[in-house]
Enzyme design. Structure first.
Site, PDB file in Angstrom:
ATOM      1  N   CYS A 265     -41.947  26.815  12.778  1.00 44.66           N
ATOM      2  CA  CYS A 265     -41.193  28.069  12.920  1.00 44.66           C
ATOM      3  C   CYS A 265     -41.727  28.960  14.043  1.00 44.66           C
ATOM      4  CB  CYS A 265     -41.201  28.827  11.602  1.00 44.66           C
ATOM      5  SG  CYS A 265     -40.495  27.887  10.254  1.00 44.66           S
TER       6      CYS A 265
ATOM      7  N   HIS B 201     -32.691  32.627  10.204  1.00 46.52           N
ATOM      8  CA  HIS B 201     -33.868  31.903  10.697  1.00 46.52           C
ATOM      9  C   HIS B 201     -33.472  30.541  11.271  1.00 46.52           C
ATOM     10  CE1 HIS B 201     -37.851  30.536  11.237  1.00 46.52           C
ATOM     11  NE2 HIS B 201     -38.113  30.111  10.015  1.00 46.52           N
TER      12      HIS B 201
HETATM   13  N1  COA Z   1     -30.229  34.817   1.215  1.00 46.65           N
HETATM   14  C1  COA Z   1     -29.100  35.402   0.783  1.00 46.65           C
HETATM   15  N2  COA Z   1     -27.987  34.715   0.432  1.00 46.65           N
HETATM   16  C2  COA Z   1     -28.033  33.387   0.577  1.00 46.65           C
HETATM   17  C3  COA Z   1     -29.165  32.710   1.045  1.00 46.65           C
HETATM   18  C4  COA Z   1     -30.304  33.470   1.365  1.00 46.65           C
HETATM   19  N3  COA Z   1     -31.394  32.863   1.790  1.00 46.65           N
HETATM   20  N4  COA Z   1     -28.913  31.387   1.087  1.00 46.65           N
HETATM   21  C5  COA Z   1     -27.646  31.231   0.664  1.00 46.65           C
HETATM   22  N5  COA Z   1     -27.111  32.437   0.357  1.00 46.65           N
HETATM   23  C6  COA Z   1     -25.792  32.690  -0.209  1.00 46.65           C
HETATM   24  C7  COA Z   1     -24.701  31.934   0.506  1.00 46.65           C
HETATM   25  O1  COA Z   1     -24.081  32.713   1.507  1.00 46.65           O
HETATM   26  C8  COA Z   1     -23.755  31.653  -0.639  1.00 46.65           C
HETATM   27  O2  COA Z   1     -23.007  32.825  -0.894  1.00 46.65           O
HETATM   28  P1  COA Z   1     -21.441  32.757  -1.333  1.00 46.65           P
HETATM   29  O3  COA Z   1     -21.451  31.982  -2.624  1.00 46.65           O
HETATM   30  O4  COA Z   1     -21.050  34.186  -1.477  1.00 46.65           O
HETATM   31  O5  COA Z   1     -20.773  32.027  -0.227  1.00 46.65           O
HETATM   32  C9  COA Z   1     -24.652  31.434  -1.829  1.00 46.65           C
HETATM   33  O6  COA Z   1     -25.851  32.176  -1.544  1.00 46.65           O
HETATM   34  C10 COA Z   1     -24.998  29.982  -2.087  1.00 46.65           C
HETATM   35  O7  COA Z   1     -25.318  29.394  -0.821  1.00 46.65           O
HETATM   36  P2  COA Z   1     -25.844  27.929  -0.666  1.00 46.65           P
HETATM   37  O8  COA Z   1     -25.953  27.640   0.790  1.00 46.65           O
HETATM   38  O9  COA Z   1     -25.017  27.007  -1.517  1.00 46.65           O
HETATM   39  O10 COA Z   1     -27.300  28.035  -1.282  1.00 46.65           O
HETATM   40  P3  COA Z   1     -28.316  26.871  -1.466  1.00 46.65           P
HETATM   41  O11 COA Z   1     -28.763  26.909  -2.895  1.00 46.65           O
HETATM   42  O12 COA Z   1     -27.816  25.580  -0.929  1.00 46.65           O
HETATM   43  O13 COA Z   1     -29.545  27.348  -0.536  1.00 46.65           O
HETATM   44  C11 COA Z   1     -31.692  28.401  -0.437  1.00 46.65           C
HETATM   45  C12 COA Z   1     -30.227  28.560  -0.810  1.00 46.65           C
HETATM   46  C13 COA Z   1     -32.399  29.717  -0.694  1.00 46.65           C
HETATM   47  C14 COA Z   1     -32.324  27.295  -1.301  1.00 46.65           C
HETATM   48  C15 COA Z   1     -31.783  28.028   1.074  1.00 46.65           C
HETATM   49  O14 COA Z   1     -31.174  29.032   1.838  1.00 46.65           O
HETATM   50  C16 COA Z   1     -33.234  27.823   1.511  1.00 46.65           C
HETATM   51  O15 COA Z   1     -33.865  26.805   1.210  1.00 46.65           O
HETATM   52  N6  COA Z   1     -33.781  28.770   2.291  1.00 46.65           N
HETATM   53  C17 COA Z   1     -35.147  28.645   2.814  1.00 46.65           C
HETATM   54  C18 COA Z   1     -35.117  27.955   4.167  1.00 46.65           C
HETATM   55  C19 COA Z   1     -36.510  27.617   4.619  1.00 46.65           C
HETATM   56  O16 COA Z   1     -37.319  27.043   3.908  1.00 46.65           O
HETATM   57  N7  COA Z   1     -36.815  27.960   5.853  1.00 46.65           N
HETATM   58  C20 COA Z   1     -38.127  27.714   6.444  1.00 46.65           C
HETATM   59  C21 COA Z   1     -39.028  28.822   6.119  1.00 46.65           C
HETATM   60  S1  COA Z   1     -40.707  28.490   6.500  1.00 46.65           S
END
Ligand code: COA
Length: 389
Positions: free
Chosen positions: A84, A336
């Site tokens: 990152c 991100h």
């Molecule tokens: N913050 C706020 N809302 C989020 C979100 C987040 N991080 N991620 C998804 N959403 C919302 C989507 O817009 C969607 O909303 P809607 O139903 O109104 O359309 C809903 O939540 C579900 O989205 P979805 O993409 O199906 O969620 P998911 O369960 O597949 O993924 C996480 C959610 C949090 C697991 C995923 O975003 C994640 O793993 N994030 C971390 C990424 C990471 O590790 N980055 C590296 C960092 S070191």
């Protein structure tokens, strides 16, 4: 030694994009070049960040490909990969090249696509991200990045009594700031209840404690200080760039809460800039998860160790607080796209220090800090930038 100066900055909106990396990056590159009032033939080097193109898009050797796409073929082009912290490392190398006189004018930027527009879902992308964890000791155990930062946050809760509600306050604040950022992935308010009631991803993190998967690109034009007046873009000085690394895997770290690399990188950047944390007016920090922001604001010296969660809950990191943190909305709300995040922080610092940040402007911003972290809190680049007086 001549200092480096940013004279142009640009980025795309962060969020889902269905266009190839070349096109996405070109939008940010041309925005930064136009902002600088530069021409392509004035740019004599290209420093570029992309972390996952090989795994997620089957696309490697990207620096010359993107340079060709924007009309910069024929100059030295190099790609950086540091999880990152990818494009902040590219930025550091461009700054050093300009300061040492190797190059006069460098384009620096990053691009990444992480959303389902790549054809890959949350599970597959989580697995690709996890390739940055230790190959022998962490990957076989199934450790993913929500898990890495959950372990760090849990330890902070154990040592200092930090609570889930305090972590949620970080998300609420960054969503609030993100409302004022037209490039943010999530430009909407959230509540503590909404964060705490969202599904658990990796205890103590709920979905709303996590940054999203985003696509996007960012770029800046870095020039030698004595050339800055030749460009139309308002110059912002790079006063210091510190870079350090800590042990991988997590089990080899001396402490899970101190984020040693961030402290060392900050000390180096502050010394170069001849500033202390008290001189800093605002910061963009790597809040990939809410707990990571708490660790960052302590490592940067804004708050005593163990008090970052309380400071967030007391509103001290809001735009009108003691030290505004993540006025852009941070990774949590702005988004991100891994390889674009580091230079996007520099784009935000540039806008704030020019006084151009609109509704999210930090009043009187003269000194800003960017903190960009890669892998399991292993690589950290800290940059200090200053408005020109
Ligand atoms: N913050 C706020 N809302 C989020 C979100 C987040 N991080 N991620 C998804 N959403 C919302 C989507 O817009 C969607 O909303 P809607 O139903 O109104 O359309 C809903 O939540 C579900 O989205 P979805 O993409 O199906 O969620 P998911 O369960 O597949 O993924 C996480 C959610 C949090 C697991 C995923 O975003 C994640 O793993 N994030 C971390 C990424 C990471 O590790 N980055 C590296 C960092 S070191």
């Amino acid at each position: 030694m001549s200092r480096a100066t940013v004279v142009g900055a640009g980025m795309t909106e962060f969020g889902p994009h269905d266009r190839p990396l070349e096109e996405l990056f070109a939008d940010a590159a041309f925005a930064s070049i136009d902002d600088a009032g530069a021409t392509l033939d004035e740019i004599d080097a290209f420093y570029f960040g992309n972390a996952l193109g090989g795994q997620a898009e089957g696309d490697t050797h990207l620096a010359p490909k993107l340079a060709t796409h924007v009309g910069l073929q024929g100059i030295p082009c190099q790609r950086f990969e540091d999880a990152c912290a990818t494009s902040s490392n590219a930025f550091k190398h461009a700054v050093q090249a300009v300061e040492s006189g190797v190059h006069d004018v460098a384009l620096v930027g990053g691009v990444e696509r992480c959303t389902p527009e790549t054809g890959l879902g949350t599970g597959e992308m989580t697995e690709i991200f996890a390739s940055a964890a230790h190959r022998q000791y962490e990957q076989p155990a199934g450790l993913t990045f929500p898990g890495v930062f959950a372990l760090l946050a849990k330890r902070h809760m154990h040592e200092y009594g930090t609570t889930e509600a305090q972590l949620a306050e970080v998300a609420v604040k960054n969503h609030h700031h993100g409302r004022y950022n037209p490039n943010a992935h999530f430009g909407r308010d959230a509540t503590v209840e909404e964060v705490l009631e969202s599904p658990t991803v990796a205890d103590p993190f709920h979905l709303m404690d996590c940054c999203p998967f985003s696509d996007g690109a960012s770029a800046v034009v870095v020039v030698a200080d004595d050339l800055a007046e030749n460009f139309a873009g308002e110059p912002v000085s790079v006063a210091g760039v510190g870079h350090s690394t800590d042990a991988v895997p997590l089990a080899d770290k001396a402490s899970l809460t101190e984020t040693r690399a961030a402290r060392d990188a900050a000390a180096e950047a502050y010394a170069q800039a001849d500033v202390t944390p008290d001189d800093v007016d605002f910061a963009e920090v790597h809040d990939c998860f809410t707990g990571a922001e708490v660790l960052a604001i302590e490592a940067l010296g804004f708050f005593e160790d163990g008090t970052g969660g309380r400071a967030a809950a007391e509103g001290r990191t809001y735009l009108d607080g003691d030290i505004p943190v993540n006025p852009s909305g941070g990774l949590k709300a702005k988004g991100h796209p891994i390889g674009a995040t580091g230079t996007a922080q520099i784009v935000e610092l540039t806008g704030q220090l020019r006084g151009d940040a609109g509704r999210r402007q930090v009043e009187g911003a003269a000194t800003g800090v960017a903190h960009n972290l890669g892998g399991d809190a292993a690589t950290t680049v800290v940059t200090v930038m200053e408005a020109r007086t």
